[in-house]
Design a protein around this motif. Structure first.
Motif, PDB file in Angstrom:
ATOM      1  N   SER A 138       5.471   4.146   7.309  1.00 26.33           N
ATOM      2  CA  SER A 138       6.087   3.564   5.999  1.00 26.33           C
ATOM      3  C   SER A 138       5.880   4.295   4.460  1.00 26.33           C
ATOM      4  CB  SER A 138       5.602   2.580   5.738  1.00 26.33           C
ATOM      5  OG  SER A 138       4.955   1.851   7.079  1.00 26.33           O
ATOM      6  N   PRO A 139       6.027   3.669   3.280  1.00 28.35           N
ATOM      7  CA  PRO A 139       5.963   4.531   1.743  1.00 28.35           C
ATOM      8  C   PRO A 139       4.672   4.245   1.785  1.00 28.35           C
ATOM      9  CG  PRO A 139       7.642   2.358   1.599  1.00 28.35           C
ATOM     10  CD  PRO A 139       6.941   2.877   3.331  1.00 28.35           C
ATOM     11  N   LEU A 140       4.791   4.593   1.001  1.00 32.70           N
ATOM     12  CA  LEU A 140       3.770   4.090  -0.295  1.00 32.70           C
ATOM     13  C   LEU A 140       3.421   2.851  -0.521  1.00 32.70           C
ATOM     14  CD1 LEU A 140       0.723   5.611  -1.502  1.00 32.70           C
ATOM     15  CD2 LEU A 140       1.414   6.061  -3.871  1.00 32.70           C
ATOM     16  N   PRO A 141       3.882   2.203  -1.072  1.00 32.77           N
ATOM     17  CA  PRO A 141       3.736   0.559  -1.548  1.00 32.77           C
ATOM     18  C   PRO A 141       3.506  -0.102  -0.547  1.00 32.77           C
ATOM     19  CG  PRO A 141       6.295   1.279  -2.182  1.00 32.77           C
ATOM     20  CD  PRO A 141       5.327   3.096  -1.480  1.00 32.77           C
ATOM     21  N   ILE A 142       3.393   0.353   0.922  1.00 31.46           N
ATOM     22  CA  ILE A 142       2.766   0.412   2.101  1.00 31.46           C
ATOM     23  C   ILE A 142       1.336   0.380   2.417  1.00 31.46           C
ATOM     24  CG2 ILE A 142       2.946  -0.496   4.220  1.00 31.46           C
ATOM     25  CD1 ILE A 142       6.305  -1.226   3.624  1.00 31.46           C
ATOM     26  N   LEU A 143       1.965   1.899   2.106  1.00 33.97           N
ATOM     27  CA  LEU A 143       0.007   2.084   2.980  1.00 33.97           C
ATOM     28  C   LEU A 143      -0.801   1.785   1.693  1.00 33.97           C
ATOM     29  CD1 LEU A 143       1.471   5.800   4.379  1.00 33.97           C
ATOM     30  CD2 LEU A 143       0.883   3.287   5.511  1.00 33.97           C
ATOM     31  N   LEU A 144      -0.518   1.683   0.009  1.00 31.77           N
ATOM     32  CA  LEU A 144      -1.391   1.608  -0.514  1.00 31.77           C
ATOM     33  C   LEU A 144      -2.499   0.510   0.014  1.00 31.77           C
ATOM     34  CD1 LEU A 144      -3.027   3.061  -2.909  1.00 31.77           C
ATOM     35  CD2 LEU A 144      -1.144   1.873  -4.392  1.00 31.77           C
ATOM     36  N   PRO A 145      -1.740  -0.153   0.227  1.00 29.10           N
ATOM     37  CA  PRO A 145      -2.683  -1.797  -0.051  1.00 29.10           C
ATOM     38  C   PRO A 145      -3.635  -1.501   1.086  1.00 29.10           C
ATOM     39  CG  PRO A 145      -0.622  -2.678  -0.362  1.00 29.10           C
ATOM     40  CD  PRO A 145       0.057  -0.911  -0.690  1.00 29.10           C
ATOM     41  N   LEU A 146      -3.134  -1.281   2.269  1.00 29.16           N
ATOM     42  CA  LEU A 146      -4.183  -0.936   3.585  1.00 29.16           C
ATOM     43  C   LEU A 146      -5.231   0.130   3.243  1.00 29.16           C
ATOM     44  CD1 LEU A 146      -1.035   0.011   6.317  1.00 29.16           C
ATOM     45  CD2 LEU A 146      -2.348  -2.326   5.782  1.00 29.16           C
ATOM     46  N   TYR A 147      -4.731   1.319   2.895  1.00 29.13           N
ATOM     47  CA  TYR A 147      -6.443   1.979   1.509  1.00 29.13           C
ATOM     48  C   TYR A 147      -7.023   1.655   0.721  1.00 29.13           C
ATOM     49  CZ  TYR A 147      -2.751   6.180   2.650  1.00 29.13           C
ATOM     50  OH  TYR A 147      -1.914   6.372   2.881  1.00 29.13           O
ATOM     51  N   VAL A 148      -6.704   0.631   0.422  1.00 32.44           N
ATOM     52  CA  VAL A 148      -7.695  -0.672  -0.528  1.00 32.44           C
ATOM     53  C   VAL A 148      -8.543  -1.130   0.174  1.00 32.44           C
ATOM     54  CG1 VAL A 148      -8.423  -1.880  -1.926  1.00 32.44           C
ATOM     55  CG2 VAL A 148      -6.260  -0.456  -2.287  1.00 32.44           C
ATOM     56  N   LEU A 149      -7.960  -2.031   1.505  1.00 31.63           N
ATOM     57  CA  LEU A 149      -8.409  -2.607   2.567  1.00 31.63           C
ATOM     58  C   LEU A 149      -9.376  -1.928   3.414  1.00 31.63           C
ATOM     59  CD1 LEU A 149      -5.248  -5.463   3.115  1.00 31.63           C
ATOM     60  CD2 LEU A 149      -7.205  -5.757   1.530  1.00 31.63           C
TER      61      LEU A 149
END
Length: 352
Positions: A138-149
């Motif tokens: 997935s692109p960064l706009p999807i991955l970034l929330p996953l990293y934070v969570l």
């Protein structure tokens, strides 16, 4: 708790969006996605571990604190229900990870995606344009929330870790309440928090590890019971019972709803056939008879009789007059002579 649950939900969305092309069918459309989506895989494993209560992750504190508190308020049975539930959670999440990320890719959407890769709707999506065919990260706009969570799924529990803070007097909760509501408008019940002990967390971890291990041996290693439902009637019945969702749908649809729907449907059908249709048939028959009477007596023998009679008389007179129109001059002169004689005779009679 919210951090790792949100992490898993958004991870499922990442898989559906980029790994299985908007499908949520783990059995038919996924598998082997670890090599295509390693970052999503890592965040999903972290969320799963926290959900199962792996020690020192967020779920370890949120779930095990609940188990510890059940003993304080006398709900000892629910402690064991929670422990078994933790084992089942670890087992079904292990199954989920196996079906989604391990094994071979089973998705059937790659060809469909390839057909539409050149269309404008995909060309405008950047990551979907042409070069991304089949599953991909997935692109960064999807991955970034996953990293934070995922980060908070690891560290959030330390903000209120009982081995780091003294929670027995709940002073930290009182300070938080005073900060949120300075006026003290809300009334909160008295809370009693048990003193921290490693016994319950270790017990919960043991149950979770049991769930992980059994699911790993069953799904990954195919170590036991693979053909048990084919040879054991009790297991086959149990599997069927679970696949039919405890027959709750059958109970609701075929028993409860049918018991209500059946008599109502039959009553409505009887009313339709014997009341509504009878009224319509009676009304239709009466309208037909009224129409026939109107046509035979009022229209044909009433309204049409006058013009038809006049037309007949005019035709008869026209026929008689037509006989006098012979076209011979001698006949016309004779008729004129007879007419003059008749007129003279009438004058004479009138003079007398």
């Amino acid at each position: 708790h919210a951090f790792f649950k949100a992490n898993l939900f958004l991870g499922a969305g990442s898989v559906a969006h980029s790994g299985s092309h908007h499908s949520f069918d783990m059995v038919d459309d996924m598998g082997g996605l670890k090599k295509y989506m390693p970052r999503t895989y890592a965040t999903f494993v972290i969320g799963t571990a926290a959900l199962a209560g792996v020690p020192l992750l967020a779920g370890f504190f949120s779930k095990d604190e609940i188990l510890a508190t059940t003993g304080v308020y006398g709900y000892g049975l629910f402690k064991w229900v929670g422990l078994v539930g933790g084992a089942m959670t670890a087992a079904y999440m292990t199954r989920c990870i196996y079906l989604v990320f391990h094994g071979e890719y089973r998705g059937g959407h790659a060809a469909h995606h390839d057909e539409h890769a050149g269309h404008d709707e995909h060309a405008g999506h950047g990551e979907h344009a042409g070069h991304h065919v089949g599953p991909h990260e997935s692109p960064l706009p999807i991955l970034l929330p996953l990293y934070v969570l995922s980060f908070f799924s690891i560290v959030a529990g330390y903000l209120l870790a009982p081995m780091l803070f003294d929670l027995t007097d709940l002073a930290i909760f009182e300070k938080f309440i005073a900060w949120v509501e300075p006026g003290g408008g809300a009334i909160y019940p008295a809370l009693e928090h048990p003193a921290f002990s490693w016994a319950d967390p270790l017990l919960a971890t043991t149950f979770a590890a049991t769930g992980f291990t059994l699911a790993y041996l069953f799904f990954w290693k195919k170590a036991f019971l693979q053909d048990a439902t084919k040879t054991n009637g009790a297991l086959r019945a149990g599997k069927q019972f679970l696949e039919n969702k405890y027959y709750l749908d059958w109970l609701y649809t075929d028993v409860i709803v049918a018991a209500v729907k059946g008599p109502i449907a039959r009553g409505a059908y009887w009313i339709n056939q014997n009341v509504i249709d009878a009224v319509l048939r009676l009304t239709g028959g009466a309208a037909r008879r009224v129409g026939q009477f109107t046509y035979d007596w009022i229209d044909q023998k009433g309204v049409d009789a006058v013009p038809n009679g006049l037309a007949g008389a005019t035709g008869t007179a026209g026929g008689l007059t037509n006989k006098a129109q012979t076209g011979r001059v001698q006949f016309y002169a004779l008729m004129a002579l007879f007419g003059a004689a008749f007129f003279a005779l009438a004058l004479m009679i009138a003079a007398l």
